[in-house]
Design an enzyme around this catalytic site. Structure first.
Site, PDB file in Angstrom:
ATOM      1  NE  ARG A  34      41.745  31.160  19.867  1.00  0.00           N
ATOM      2  CZ  ARG A  34      41.495  30.354  20.875  1.00  0.00           C
ATOM      3  NH1 ARG A  34      41.631  29.054  20.733  1.00  0.00           N
ATOM      4  NH2 ARG A  34      41.116  30.818  22.036  1.00  0.00           N
ATOM      5  CE  LYS A 196      36.878  28.702  42.890  1.00  0.00           C
ATOM      6  NZ  LYS A 196      37.431  27.384  42.640  1.00  0.00           N
ATOM      7  N   GLY A 349      39.593  35.024  28.377  1.00  0.00           N
ATOM      8  CA  GLY A 349      38.521  34.577  27.477  1.00  0.00           C
ATOM      9  C   GLY A 349      37.157  35.122  27.844  1.00  0.00           C
ATOM     10  N   GLY A 372      45.743  32.293  29.333  1.00  0.00           N
ATOM     11  CA  GLY A 372      46.739  31.911  30.350  1.00  0.00           C
ATOM     12  C   GLY A 372      48.042  32.668  30.177  1.00  0.00           C
TER      13      GLY A 372
HETATM   14  P1  AMP Z   1      37.643  34.052  35.840  1.00  0.00           P
HETATM   15  O1  AMP Z   1      37.826  32.931  34.875  1.00  0.00           O
HETATM   16  O2  AMP Z   1      38.245  33.833  37.171  1.00  0.00           O
HETATM   17  O3  AMP Z   1      37.978  35.410  35.236  1.00  0.00           O
HETATM   18  O4  AMP Z   1      36.090  34.064  36.184  1.00  0.00           O
HETATM   19  C1  AMP Z   1      35.120  34.372  35.241  1.00  0.00           C
HETATM   20  C2  AMP Z   1      33.797  33.965  35.789  1.00  0.00           C
HETATM   21  O5  AMP Z   1      33.531  34.667  36.985  1.00  0.00           O
HETATM   22  C3  AMP Z   1      32.658  34.280  34.851  1.00  0.00           C
HETATM   23  O6  AMP Z   1      32.162  33.083  34.347  1.00  0.00           O
HETATM   24  C4  AMP Z   1      31.636  34.958  35.754  1.00  0.00           C
HETATM   25  O7  AMP Z   1      30.342  34.397  35.618  1.00  0.00           O
HETATM   26  C5  AMP Z   1      32.143  34.685  37.146  1.00  0.00           C
HETATM   27  N1  AMP Z   1      31.688  35.694  38.106  1.00  0.00           N
HETATM   28  C6  AMP Z   1      31.835  37.013  38.034  1.00  0.00           C
HETATM   29  N2  AMP Z   1      31.248  37.602  39.077  1.00  0.00           N
HETATM   30  C7  AMP Z   1      30.707  36.633  39.846  1.00  0.00           C
HETATM   31  C8  AMP Z   1      29.972  36.616  41.052  1.00  0.00           C
HETATM   32  N3  AMP Z   1      29.649  37.749  41.692  1.00  0.00           N
HETATM   33  N4  AMP Z   1      29.598  35.422  41.568  1.00  0.00           N
HETATM   34  C9  AMP Z   1      29.935  34.302  40.921  1.00  0.00           C
HETATM   35  N5  AMP Z   1      30.625  34.254  39.780  1.00  0.00           N
HETATM   36  C10 AMP Z   1      31.011  35.409  39.227  1.00  0.00           C
END
Ligand code: AMP
Length: 392
Positions: A34, A196, A349, A372
């Protein structure tokens, strides 16, 4: 908005807002990424003979002094990178600071203490912003990572300075964002993964309006599959998002956007590194198994879909890449993007961590420094830290 290379800085006191929010363990900086990200801006101001007053946040001290969140350990790191002395002042406003500044010569560099030790910073407080502004002739913002939050040092401060501009890091972020979503070379594809749907609705809704192809992987894909009546076993699934998922898919149809969902999965009974894993067609996930990565058929499908695209935006791993048995899909996708010849803009990240682990970070056109902030730009929001630069 002006950029740093459009203003005269010789002999001027320049207040430079950066993101030196580095990881620190036992008083030692464990990654200088950074700090390095701001070196082009700092070196430019040095070349131009400015007096550079650098300010940043570190961690979340919530308006009081927290010793482990002092920016003190960053001063020698910065000093090494720019090969000159950096004077550290253990506050960011007040007597000590004004005295140190009064002794500055052209080309000197001061690093101030953590802005968030003062409660006025996070509150975007006018009086605190005025104090910060009184330290300088020119305000330069280079801290993209915090531009989605209005703070005294990146928002209210521009009410009190005459001249303000964006540094090179912020300029790069804005220019790459424009290349991604404002004037992209087409076809434009977005790949969205991660856990999610709920976290990414705004982003999906905005992207549907702009992209030619939308590829969905990761945990969030199961909500879309379930919304199409596919049984997803124990995979992550947000029942309360099924309607939203349907609406997004309907919108894609109306807009003629190719909506590409994964067609197979690497499945396991538990999300653990030593779990038994199998690959199965997406329609055959057994009741007590869960999908944790995309399988070879999806990798081939995504690869094919990305063959003709000129711009790729990627946010969110397509599997639980932190565990080795479920990392192949994300790493394979990183390789496909790296080899695609398309302009690739990456944010988030986890996505960055995955790309670094795959050793492909230097092969991407641009990796955003703002998690973010990057997401909010993709959502189509106006970022207060950027909007503030229009005021002067
Ligand atoms: P996000 O911060 O929403 O981009 O989510 C990132 C996280 O999603 C990572 O830590 C991944 O381990 C998780 N992830 C990706 N694919 C899956 C999956 N099929 N089931 C559960 N978690 C997942």
């Amino acid at each position: 908005m002006k950029y740093i290379d459009q203003i005269e800085m010789k002999g001027k006191k320049v207040f430079l807002r950066v993101d030196f929010n580095v990881p620190i363990k036992e008083g030692k900086v464990t990654s200088d990424n950074r700090v390095r990200a701001h070196i082009p801006t700092i070196n430019y101001a040095l070349e131009k003979g400015a007096k550079i007053i650098i300010a940043s946040h570190l961690g979340r001290p919530k308006g009081k002094r927290v010793e482990e969140m002092s920016l003190g350990p960053v001063a020698p790191i910065l000093s090494g990178l720019i090969q000159q002395e950096v004077v550290f002042v253990d506050d960011c406003v007040g007597e000590k600071v004004t005295q140190a500044i009064s002794k500055m010569k052209n080309g000197d560099v001061i690093l101030l203490e953590n802005l968030r030790f003062h409660p006025g910073e996070d509150k975007n407080d006018a009086a605190f912003a005025k104090e910060l502004a009184s330290l300088c002739d020119i305000y330069i913002d280079d801290a993209f990572a915090v531009s989605h939050r209005a703070a005294a040092s990146n928002s209210a401060i521009t009410d009190y300075v005459k001249t303000c501009a964006a540094g090179f890091l912020l300029k790069n972020e804005i220019e790459y964002f424009q290349k991604a979503l404002i004037n992209p070379a087409r076809p434009l594809a977005a790949i969205i993964g991660g856990a999610k749907v709920a976290d990414k609705i705004g982003l999906l809704e905005n992207l549907i309006e702009k992209v030619d192809k939308l590829l969905i992987g990761g945990g969030m894909s199961y909500t879309f599959l379930k919304a199409q009546g596919i049984n997803v076993g124990k995979s992550l699934c947000e029942e309360d998002m099924l309607d939203t998922a349907r609406k997004i898919m309907q919108k894609a149809k109306e807009k003629n956007v190719q909506f590409i969902l994964r067609v197979d999965a690497v499945i396991a009974k538990t999300a653990s590194a030593d779990a038994e894993v199998k690959v199965c067609d997406i329609k055959n996930i057994p009741e007590d198994w869960m999908g944790l990565d995309i399988g070879p058929a999806t990798i081939a499908l995504f690869s094919d879909a990305l063959k003709d695209v000129k711009t790729i935006v990627w946010n969110g791993p397509v599997g639980m890449f932190e565990l080795a048995p479920f990392s192949k899909g994300t790493f394979a996708l990183a390789k496909i993007i790296a080899d695609s010849g398309a302009i690739s803009i990456i944010g988030g990240g986890d996505t960055e961590t995955a790309i670094r682990q795959a050793g492909l970070n230097t092969k991407m056109s641009y990796i955003s420094t703002g998690g973010g902030a990057f997401l909010e730009l993709l959502e189509g929001k106006t970022l207060p830290g950027i909007a503030a630069l229009d005021k002067c």
